[in-house]
Design a protein around this motif. Structure first.
Motif, PDB file in Angstrom:
ATOM      1  N   GLY A 336      20.709 -12.877  52.622  1.00 14.01           N
ATOM      2  CA  GLY A 336      21.185 -11.747  51.817  1.00 14.01           C
ATOM      3  C   GLY A 336      20.618 -11.771  50.416  1.00 14.01           C
ATOM      4  O   GLY A 336      21.000 -10.950  49.582  1.00 14.01           O
ATOM      5  N   MET A 337      19.721 -12.686  50.135  1.00 19.74           N
ATOM      6  CA  MET A 337      19.171 -12.721  48.778  1.00 19.74           C
ATOM      7  C   MET A 337      18.161 -11.594  48.599  1.00 19.74           C
ATOM      8  O   MET A 337      17.395 -11.272  49.499  1.00 19.74           O
ATOM      9  N   GLY A 338      18.201 -11.011  47.417  1.00 15.76           N
ATOM     10  CA  GLY A 338      17.306  -9.895  47.152  1.00 15.76           C
ATOM     11  C   GLY A 338      16.519 -10.118  45.883  1.00 15.76           C
ATOM     12  O   GLY A 338      16.888 -10.947  45.031  1.00 15.76           O
ATOM     13  N   TYR A 339      15.411  -9.401  45.790  1.00 17.43           N
ATOM     14  CA  TYR A 339      14.659  -9.377  44.548  1.00 17.43           C
ATOM     15  C   TYR A 339      14.625  -7.926  44.093  1.00 17.43           C
ATOM     16  O   TYR A 339      14.146  -7.052  44.811  1.00 17.43           O
ATOM     17  N   PHE A 340      15.159  -7.688  42.926  1.00 16.69           N
ATOM     18  CA  PHE A 340      15.292  -6.311  42.444  1.00 16.69           C
ATOM     19  C   PHE A 340      14.531  -6.162  41.125  1.00 16.69           C
ATOM     20  O   PHE A 340      14.425  -7.108  40.347  1.00 16.69           O
ATOM     21  N   TYR A 341      14.045  -4.971  40.908  1.00 19.03           N
ATOM     22  CA  TYR A 341      13.325  -4.732  39.669  1.00 19.03           C
ATOM     23  C   TYR A 341      13.646  -3.330  39.192  1.00 19.03           C
ATOM     24  O   TYR A 341      13.630  -2.383  39.978  1.00 19.03           O
ATOM     25  N   SER A 368      27.393  -8.042  49.757  1.00 25.39           N
ATOM     26  CA  SER A 368      27.421  -7.417  51.069  1.00 25.39           C
ATOM     27  C   SER A 368      26.144  -6.629  51.297  1.00 25.39           C
ATOM     28  O   SER A 368      25.771  -5.795  50.468  1.00 25.39           O
ATOM     29  N   ARG A 369      25.478  -6.868  52.420  1.00 24.87           N
ATOM     30  CA  ARG A 369      24.213  -6.189  52.685  1.00 24.87           C
ATOM     31  C   ARG A 369      24.403  -4.701  52.911  1.00 24.87           C
ATOM     32  O   ARG A 369      23.515  -3.911  52.646  1.00 24.87           O
ATOM     33  N   THR A 759      29.123 -11.478  53.194  1.00 22.86           N
ATOM     34  CA  THR A 759      28.807 -12.903  53.219  1.00 22.86           C
ATOM     35  C   THR A 759      28.552 -13.392  51.815  1.00 22.86           C
ATOM     36  O   THR A 759      27.775 -14.284  51.576  1.00 22.86           O
ATOM     37  N   GLY A 760      29.205 -12.717  50.858  1.00 22.94           N
ATOM     38  CA  GLY A 760      29.189 -13.229  49.494  1.00 22.94           C
ATOM     39  C   GLY A 760      30.140 -14.406  49.448  1.00 22.94           C
ATOM     40  O   GLY A 760      30.043 -15.332  50.259  1.00 22.94           O
TER      41      GLY A 760
END
Ligand code: 6A9
Length: 773
Positions: A336-341, A368-369, A759-760
């Protein structure tokens, strides 16, 4: 009070990044921007299966699929609760090299796997394997369409390699960070990868307005004019991508080049996709078929070993199913890890309109995805309690990213809505972040834990330190209470008459009851306890980096002084710790009485409004026994021989108050706010349900007090066992029954509720199973 010029300067400061050197280490020279190992990843948690690189305008790859059921086309792409999937999530994911996901849809299930292979100067290669099998639930899908896509985001170019009329066999491309690359779509096979399968192919090349529009573009291009049928069998019609005629008028310049490869095939089947980086010389051969199977196996074995070394669940005697559950919980947090910009939109007291925050990047886990696929400040501290145990270096990167989003005032936006894809998931009224709004500084908890478990190297702490100081100061100054050593959350709901009890979103506990009439006289117990932890951690960090620690130490001692705590927050008449403020319990929501309008005019709809039967007065906040009251225990500020400890333990264990067979409920059954709506449309949230993050703190604190000599040691140790067992067994049972971890759990039935998958912090169940605190 000040002139226009000063106001403009303050306004600019609100959207100016903190001047300290970046906390995030620059990547080693001659490696991709995000470093070689974590450049590519499943960093698009909001889609069922997708990858991107950790860079601002990344190339993205993703999967959509469609049941080809007569008259019922369901295109799956972005994780949506309304899709109603029986379950989906990562079964295995190590956060770096590989992942195995199971997606159960109605009538079919997909297994989606990826594995990376380092090499070259641009983040290396990766391969995907998607296996689709029929399921006996719901209408059987005789054939399925898988749509693999690749899209650019404002830079780079793609060239399709089309075979025959409509089979996208491969593509080549270039982007700024990837250099040259190619992507090959292997022929579909049976599920063992042994025999090729008959398939129909469609192909789409389109320009999209942006990544947030991909689903729409594909949907708009679908037509039912295609047919599938192996030789000698009847043809069946299906929907395929065809031509995209452009977006809605005014949709903006297309910034995305999109290529879609659609394969329509019978079940069961397997498909593989192979990405190869141009600078990777001398690879042993394509990462497909048997080679891919072997790599997946190798990573799976390493994962199993590392999981057991880290959490020891087999050694503790958990069943195989329970271990699989725990692996899935950890894997889903990693997957569930994300990379945001992008840029936040912020409001400050110094301008009349929201301003754009500077561009920034965030590498973070998400709660939460489906529902909250973005960063939340206090959630992240909890996430890192788990991830820091698995991979301290990963946790360090996440903490550094968050701290680098700080502004010149020392403030970090609470909810991070960065980029257009993130924005599509958020209603407009929730987008703007307020520079006077805090959120519990749980990153200090994560840091404390990292330092205790080998992730607190001085070089890392030194990079963080100037930002930590500013962050701490921001809380200390802007959230100060009416007296020294007291604190108050800013940003409670304004129009108090609209709510049974005005919310305190900044505290993270949203509708948990506080003083009925918000005022500057309030003292908030939870914030005071958070500040005690923050001060203690700051003192430790300061001494590790050889900076003056005295002031932090003094503050930590003052805030942990049990006598002072009593003076500010022990409500003798209520027999518990409490907030203090302008408060009355004589409030209720009632249907407002409206005058009849003049004849001929429409009747207005009466709303629920708050009526106050007795005026508020300054006092301890009664009627609010629950999580807030427990904070001195939760954050371990009480002396082991404090009689208050005994009294909180009794409240915890009382079934009339906080105890349930599923964990501690958020608000006592004796509270007049228990399970009460806050407005007509605002159901109870932190007014009864069981939340896992606070229960984790409770379990951890009971473990602590169970080990310290004192009059309550036995009681704490017994409660520790009982509470832990209740939480673990219910969260596990709900997962088995429903397929998911949940945002909260019903305090009467134990059922998961709120949004899913969540799944946090609910994944902290892994640490409870492992008894790692
Ligand atoms: C609403 C609606 C698609 C609420 O887990 C994130 C936060 C917690 O930090 C907080 O403590 N959740 C808890 O009380 C979810 C908050 C969602 C707010 C945005 C937008 C989107 O609908």
């Amino acid at each position: 009070a000040y002139g226009l010029y000063a106001r403009a300067r303050l306004a600019a400061r609100a959207v100016t990044l903190h001047p300290a050197p970046r906390a995030l280490l620059p990547p080693p020279p001659s490696s991709p921007p995000g470093g070689p190992l974590r450049f590519w990843g499943s960093y698009r948690p909001h889609v069922y299966f997708g990858m991107k690189t950790r860079s601002p305008r990344s190339l993205v790859a993703g999967l959509m699929w469609m049941h080809q059921l007569e008259g019922d086309v369901r295109l799956r792409h972005v994780c949506e609760q309304s899709d109603g999937l029986p379950r989906y999530g990562w079964l295995l994911h190590d956060g770096t090299h590989f992942g195995v996901q199971e997606i159960r849809d109605v009538g079919l299930s997909l297994q989606t796997e990826f594995v990376k292979r380092p090499g070259g100067r641009h983040g290396g290669d990766w391969s995907w394997r998607v296996t689709v099998r029929p399921e006996r639930t719901g209408p059987q899908a005789p054939i399925v369409s898988l749509l693999f896509y690749v899209a650019t985001d404002g830079q780079g170019a793609l060239q399709p390699l089309v075979e025959g009329k409509s089979r996208l066999r491969a593509l080549t491309g270039t982007t700024e960070e990837l250099g040259d690359f190619s992507l090959t779509f292997q022929q579909p096979t049976d599920e063992a990868g042994a025999a090729p399968l008959y398939a129909s192919y469609n192909y789409l090349q389109a320009k999209a307005e942006g990544l947030h529009r991909l689903t729409e573009v594909v949907k708009a291009s679908l037509t039912p004019r295609f047919s599938y049928g192996p030789p000698g069998t009847p043809q069946r019609r299906y929907f395929g991508v065809d031509v995209y005629r452009g977006g809605p008028p005014g949709g903006g310049e297309p910034r995305s080049q999109l290529l879609v490869h659609q394969v329509t095939v019978a079940l069961p089947c397997r498909l593989e996709v192979v990405f190869e980086s141009g600078s990777f010389a001398g690879r042993p051969g394509p990462l497909a078929g048997e080679a891919l199977t072997q790599e997946l196996e190798r990573h799976r074995a390493a994962f199993e070993q590392r999981f057991e070394d880290t959490f020891g669940l087999a050694a503790k005697g958990y069943s195989l199913q329970q271990q699989q559950f725990a692996k899935a919980a950890l894997s889903n947090m990693l997957g569930g890890m994300g990379y945001f910009y992008g840029q936040s939109l912020v409001r400050s007291p110094h301008t009349d309109h929201p301003q754009l925050y500077p561009e920034g990047s965030l590498f973070t886990a998400v709660p939460s995805r489906s529902f909250f696929p973005r960063g939340f400040l206090w959630d992240e501290g909890f996430h890192q309690l788990l991830l820091g145990r698995w991979d301290p270096a990963l946790s360090q990167e996440v903490l550094a990213h968050w701290l680098d989003l700080m502004n010149a005032e020392g403030w970090i936006p609470r909810e991070q809505i960065l980029g257009e894809e993130a924005r599509t998931k958020v209603p407009a009224e929730f987008v703007v972040q307020d520079t006077s709004a805090g959120n519990p500084p749980t990153l200090f908890l994560a840091l404390q834990q990292l330092m205790a478990h080998g992730g607190g190297e001085a070089s890392f702490l030194e990079r963080l330190f100037p930002r930590l100081e500013s962050w701490y100061q921001w809380y200390n100054e802007t959230q100060a209470g009416p007296e020294p050593y007291t604190f108050r959350w800013r940003g409670r709901d304004r129009e108090a008459e609209r709510f049974l009890n005005p919310k305190t979103l900044t505290s993270g506990l949203d509708d948990y009851p506080r003083a009925s009439h918000p005022s500057p006289d309030e003292r908030h117990l939870d914030l005071r306890c958070w500040m005690a932890v923050a001060s203690a951690v700051m003192a430790n960090v300061a001494s590790r980096v050889k900076k003056p620690a005295g002031e932090y130490r003094r503050m930590a001692e003052a805030l942990a002084d049990n006598a002072l705590l009593d003076r500010h927050h022990w409500a003798g008449a209520l027999g518990t710790f409490a907030d203090y403020g302008n408060h009355t319990l004589a409030v209720a929501l009632e249907r407002e009485r409206l005058r009849l309008p003049p004849p001929g005019q429409p009747l207005p709809t009466p709303q629920l409004v708050r009526v106050v039967r007795k005026p508020p007065k300054l006092q301890f906040v009664g009627g609010a026994l629950g999580y807030v009251s427990l904070f001195p225990l939760l954050l371990q500020l009480l002396h082991p021989d404090s009689p208050r400890l005994g009294s909180l333990l009794a409240d915890m264990r009382s079934e009339k108050k906080l105890w349930t067979p599923f964990g501690l409920r958020s608000l006592s059954r004796t509270s007049p706010f228990y399970l009460k709506h806050n407005t007509e449309h605002d159901p109870p949230y932190w007014r009864g349900p069981v939340w896992v993050n606070i229960n984790y703190l409770a379990v951890r604190a009971l473990h602590h007090y169970g080990q310290l000599a004192g009059p309550f040691q036995q009681q704490a140790a017994a409660l520790y066992q009982e509470l832990r067992a209740n939480l673990v067994s219910n969260i596990y049972r709900q997962y088995v029954e429903s397929g998911y971890l949940w945002e909260q759990y019903n305090d009467r039935t134990g059922q998961g509720q709120g949004c899913y998958p969540f799944t946090g912090w609910s994944a902290l169940v892994v640490l409870m199973m492992a008894e790692e605190y």
